[in-house]
Motif scaffolding. Structure first.
Motif, short mmCIF file in Angstrom:
data_model
loop_
_atom_site.label_atom_id
_atom_site.label_comp_id
_atom_site.label_asym_id
_atom_site.label_seq_id
_atom_site.Cartn_x
_atom_site.Cartn_y
_atom_site.Cartn_z
N TYR A 1 0.37 47.68 9.93
CA TYR A 1 0.09 47.60 10.03
C TYR A 1 0.94 46.21 10.54
CZ TYR A 1 -2.89 43.42 7.71
OH TYR A 1 -3.08 41.91 7.55
N PHE B 1 -4.76 46.40 12.92
CA PHE B 1 -4.73 47.25 12.46
C PHE B 1 -4.26 48.52 13.17
CE2 PHE B 1 -6.12 44.87 9.08
CZ PHE B 1 -5.65 45.49 8.78
N TRP C 1 -11.37 46.49 6.09
CA TRP C 1 -11.76 45.96 5.10
C TRP C 1 -12.56 45.98 4.02
CZ3 TRP C 1 -8.25 41.98 5.87
CH2 TRP C 1 -7.84 42.21 6.70
N HIS D 1 -4.56 33.23 12.55
CA HIS D 1 -3.49 34.72 12.13
C HIS D 1 -4.81 35.60 12.91
CE1 HIS D 1 -5.47 34.09 8.32
NE2 HIS D 1 -5.36 35.39 8.69
N VAL E 1 0.69 41.43 11.89
CA VAL E 1 0.18 40.13 12.03
C VAL E 1 0.76 39.53 12.77
CG1 VAL E 1 -1.55 38.28 10.90
CG2 VAL E 1 -0.63 40.42 9.77
N HIS F 1 -4.92 39.80 13.21
CA HIS F 1 -4.50 41.26 12.25
C HIS F 1 -4.39 42.33 13.27
CE1 HIS F 1 -5.48 39.79 8.12
NE2 HIS F 1 -6.00 38.89 8.40
N GLY G 1 2.55 43.66 7.89
CA GLY G 1 2.11 43.68 7.22
C GLY G 1 2.65 43.83 5.41
N TRP H 1 -4.89 47.07 -1.59
CA TRP H 1 -4.34 46.13 -0.65
C TRP H 1 -3.47 44.86 -2.12
CZ3 TRP H 1 -5.88 44.50 4.06
CH2 TRP H 1 -6.81 45.03 4.37
#
Length: 159
Positions: free
Chosen positions: A45, A105, A121, A101, A47, A103, A37, A128
């Protein structure tokens, strides 16, 4: 290499991965590209980008879906092994970036109590976007290499 330095690759992350211009790629999986990420306030993190640009998981056939979801979990295994989080969260949205995509985490014991049980989030938007939370090779390169190595091991076992 110029596209990597100036960030143009971010305009088409999947295409850039196919052209070997996406510097965040960890590995090619059966279903796509595992990438680290851009932001690393949660170390590790990642993706998962699919090989083909589709809008949603449901646009993949059953075999492709199965491979995509397995690859998500293999990325989680690699993160777990390298970063030792308390758990891994998996999510697919596509609301902001309208292409498939996933995520992946890691979630940690050291997270603030008021955030620990909430979706990632819910962290402030600065996490971010602020430069201090963004991937930097000097700071995160060793972790990236370790996750990539573990992920290759898991891919070889799975397939």
């Amino acid at each position: 290499m110029n596209n990597q330095l100036n960030g143009e690759w971010k305009q088409d992350r999947i295409g850039a991965a196919h052209r070997d211009e996406n510097p965040m790629v960890l590995a090619k999986t059966r279903s796509g590209f595992a990438v680290l990420g851009d932001t690393q306030f949660m170390p590790g993190y990642c993706v998962l980008l699919p090989y083909k640009n589709v809008n949603a998981l449901n646009e993949l056939d059953f075999k492709e879906r199965s491979e995509y979801l397995l690859d998500m979990s293999l990325i989680g295994d690699a993160i777990q092994e390298v970063c030792s989080p308390r758990r891994i969260n998996y999510s697919i949205y596509g609301n902001s970036d309208a292409f498939l995509h996933a995520h992946i985490f890691p979630r940690y014991e050291w997270e603030p109590e008021e955030r620990r049980n909430l979706p990632v989030w819910q962290y402030p938007k600065e996490m971010w976007s602020e430069e201090k939370y963004q991937y930097v090779f000097e700071k995160h390169g060793e972790m990236k290499a370790k996750i990539a190595k573990k992920l290759h091991e898991y891919i070889n076992k799975a397939y």
